[in-house]
Design an enzyme around this catalytic site. Structure first.
Site, PDB file in Angstrom:
ATOM      1  N   CYS A 214       0.843  -1.190   0.000  1.00 18.93           N
ATOM      2  CA  CYS A 214       0.000   0.000   0.000  1.00 18.93           C
ATOM      3  C   CYS A 214       0.880   1.242   0.000  1.00 18.93           C
ATOM      4  CB  CYS A 214      -0.910   0.023   1.229  1.00 18.93           C
ATOM      5  SG  CYS A 214      -1.975  -1.426   1.376  1.00 18.93           S
TER       6      CYS A 214
ATOM      7  N   ASP B 191      14.136  -7.786 -18.156  1.00 13.17           N
ATOM      8  CA  ASP B 191      13.004  -7.566 -17.257  1.00 13.17           C
ATOM      9  C   ASP B 191      13.539  -7.345 -15.850  1.00 13.17           C
ATOM     10  OD1 ASP B 191      10.396  -7.255 -16.500  1.00 13.17           O
ATOM     11  OD2 ASP B 191       9.728  -9.219 -17.180  1.00 13.17           O
ATOM     12  N   ASP B 192      12.710  -6.735 -14.988  1.00 16.09           N
ATOM     13  CA  ASP B 192      13.157  -6.509 -13.610  1.00 16.09           C
ATOM     14  C   ASP B 192      13.189  -7.810 -12.824  1.00 16.09           C
ATOM     15  OD1 ASP B 192      10.416  -6.759 -12.214  1.00 16.09           O
ATOM     16  OD2 ASP B 192      10.052  -5.250 -13.749  1.00 16.09           O
TER      17      ASP B 192
ATOM     18  N   ASN C 199       0.785   0.103   5.801  1.00 18.85           N
ATOM     19  CA  ASN C 199       1.422  -0.560   4.661  1.00 18.85           C
ATOM     20  C   ASN C 199       2.245  -1.721   5.190  1.00 18.85           C
ATOM     21  OD1 ASN C 199       2.698  -1.246   2.236  1.00 18.85           O
ATOM     22  ND2 ASN C 199       4.328   0.265   2.539  1.00 18.85           N
ATOM     23  N   GLY C 200       1.964  -2.924   4.700  1.00 15.38           N
ATOM     24  CA  GLY C 200       2.708  -4.090   5.147  1.00 15.38           C
ATOM     25  C   GLY C 200       1.792  -5.258   5.412  1.00 15.38           C
TER      26      GLY C 200
ATOM     27  N   GLY D  27      -0.890   0.920  -5.025  1.00 19.86           N
ATOM     28  CA  GLY D  27      -2.164   0.266  -4.762  1.00 19.86           C
ATOM     29  C   GLY D  27      -3.281   0.873  -5.576  1.00 19.86           C
TER      30      GLY D  27
ATOM     31  N   TYR E   4      11.549  -3.340  -8.065  1.00 15.96           N
ATOM     32  CA  TYR E   4      10.314  -3.225  -8.830  1.00 15.96           C
ATOM     33  C   TYR E   4       9.241  -2.312  -8.251  1.00 15.96           C
ATOM     34  CZ  TYR E   4       5.731  -4.898 -10.440  1.00 15.96           C
ATOM     35  OH  TYR E   4       4.454  -4.981 -10.898  1.00 15.96           O
TER      36      TYR E   4
END
Length: 512
Positions: free
Chosen positions: A2, A367-368, A102-103, A28, A259
């Site tokens: 988030c 790509d990452d 967030n988490g 998010g 990312y």
């Protein structure tokens, strides 16, 4: 995963918080919420969807006050389709608290039982964020012991949260009539930064998941919230901070740098963009060592977050860098049903090839990371259909072999292409002529080169080592069972998710 914001300003903050959420939208896309306070009253509006869809002018007018918090949600615990789980969450005792998180808590089920049996508190949703709010409320009530709220009591309450809660959490809290509280778990897994803005009317403070929000809103980056630290800003702008954990280890999540975070952010003293450039540097050196006879005509990134790594790889290898894929940035959610054919359709709706960059060439796609592998396979096919004679794929991250339990919504281990395959087997599975993965130590070195003070990283999805030390095989099996049971509910988004950046199965920020 988030995005969170908290601000104490000298003028109305509704527009400030809205603009900040727009900047953090990549963290998010399922829900958004803003809460403000004026005259001892909370004002809140939240709902499912993107920031631009949740808020209308009438909603913004009602968000009065000079301080508040905000949240954008990508669920990893609870339901993605229950509007009641949009944040912030509110509890009226003690004092009145609003929380955005967030988490992911790894002991939320144990805490729920404690809440009911010992703390006599009711949890109304399946969200671990509501659990965290009630733990804080209980600890705050105990710390005050019936007396008036003060700075010491708030910090004692946060210390109580650290003793009881496990997992990853970066948190902003509004305490009615008192001020803004922000804190970070003792491992600093999820990011949180502090910004300051000095005005004629006084000093304004902003805490946010990423520094890009500070830049856009005109605040200067002061520093990161330290692991285990709590910051308290009263409604007059007074700033207080204290270390509230008895033991801390700085172990930021490596996927933030690979990312999740925007490239223009600085997290834990590290430029995300520069770290991705470094990843390209190490990856190029590995390619020179391990694939010296491979002929490449052109290096092409898979947009977007792999671009810095791809550019640096091309530079170090002395090869042309070209944009070979164009992303449709306006597609939004795709209404598809499960199955390989629909997955293929979804990838091609979001990416299209520029044929002349592939025709007759041996290409290196960068790509990452590679998570599920189904999208990588489709992209390799697209390159061949565009005329590439040979297709090689490089990943700026190591193989993703294990589940993430700290707030990233990854597939189950059975769906991870690298969980039970060697690199040669993965290469054959996705149909590439060659596959190059970053070494984990080189990935760590890419970030540590920009901040040598970071000695530890949260890299569990790569190595299966969970820094909090409380993750068992039984816990992982339980997480995977819950995710499997929840899958049928995702029939409007398909089994690859909703196309937001944080869907690591099929993401708009970087395709897998």
């Amino acid at each position: 995963m988030c995005g969170i914001l908290g601000v104490v300003a000298t003028s109305p903050v509704n527009q400030l918080l809205y603009d900040g959420l727009q900047v953090l939208q990549h963290r998010g896309q399922d829900a958004a919420g803003i809460a403000t306070s004026e005259g001892g009253r909370f004002h809140m509006h939240k709902g499912s969807g993107l920031v631009r869809d949740v808020f209308r002018t009438r909603n913004m007018r009602n968000l009065e006050g000079n301080w508040g918090i905000a949240h954008v949600r990508y669920p990893t615990a609870g339901s993605a389709y229950n509007a009641a789980e949009a944040q912030p969450f509110y509890v009226n005792s003690p004092f009145g608290l609003l929380l955005a998180h967030n988490g992911n808590l790894t002991n939320s089920e144990v805490l729920k039982r404690e809440m009911f049996l010992s703390d006599l508190r009711h949890i109304n949703t399946s969200s671990d964020s509501e659990v965290l709010l009630n733990v804080l409320a209980h600890e705050l009530q105990a710390a005050c012991n019936g007396l008036k709220l003060d700075e010491d009591a708030v910090f004692r309450a946060v210390a109580g949260v650290h003793r009881r809660c496990r997992g990853a959490y970066a948190v902003v809290v509004m305490i009615a009539g008192y001020g803004l509280l922000a804190f970070r778990d003792p491992y600093g897994i999820r990011p949180l930064v502090i910004g300051r803005n000095d005005t004629e009317a006084g000093t304004e403070w902003l805490v946010a998941s990423e520094s890009v929000a500070l830049d856009v809103l005109g605040f200067k980056l002061l520093r990161d919230v330290a692991p285990g630290e709590a910051v308290l800003i009263d409604t007059r702008g007074g700033f207080h901070s204290r270390q509230c954990a008895t033991k801390t280890v700085e172990a930021p999540c490596m996927f933030e740098f690979v990312y999740l975070a925007r490239p223009d952010s600085i997290i834990d003293g590290v430029s995300v963009y520069e770290s991705r450039v470094k990843m390209g540097e190490f990856l190029a050196e590995k390619m020179k060592r391990t694939m010296p006879n491979v002929h490449i005509d052109v290096v092409i990134p898979i947009p977007d977050s792999s671009r810095p790594s791809a550019m640096e790889m091309a530079h170090r290898l002395g090869l042309p860098y070209r944009e070979g894929f164009v992303k449709n940035r306006y597609i939004g959610r795709t209404f598809i049903m499960p199955g390989q054919a629909t997955r293929r359709k979804s990838v091609r709706q979001k990416l299209n090839t520029i044929h002349q960059e592939f025709k007759g060439k041996s290409v290196l796609l960068v790509d990452d990371s590679i998570v599920r592998g189904t999208t990588s396979k489709e992209i390799v096919n697209m390159a061949r259909e565009a005329g590439a004679t040979r297709v090689y794929l490089a990943s700026a991250a190591p193989p993703v072999r294990y589940a993430n339990v700290y707030g990233i919504d990854m597939p189950t281990r059975g769906e991870l292409i690298a969980s039970d395959r060697s690199e040669d087997e993965i290469c054959r599975e996705i149909g590439a002529d060659g596959l190059l993965y970053q070494d984990l130590e080189d990935l760590k070195a890419s970030v540590r080169a920009l901040n040598p003070a970071i000695n530890c990283f949260e890299t569990s999805c790569f190595d299966g080592l969970y820094v909090t030390g409380d993750i068992t095989a039984e816990y992982l099996n339980g997480v995977e069972s819950q995710r499997c049971e929840a899958k049928p509910a995702k029939n409007d988004a398909g089994d690859d998710g909703d196309g937001g950046q944080l869907d690591l199965n099929l993401a708009s920020g970087a395709e897998h």
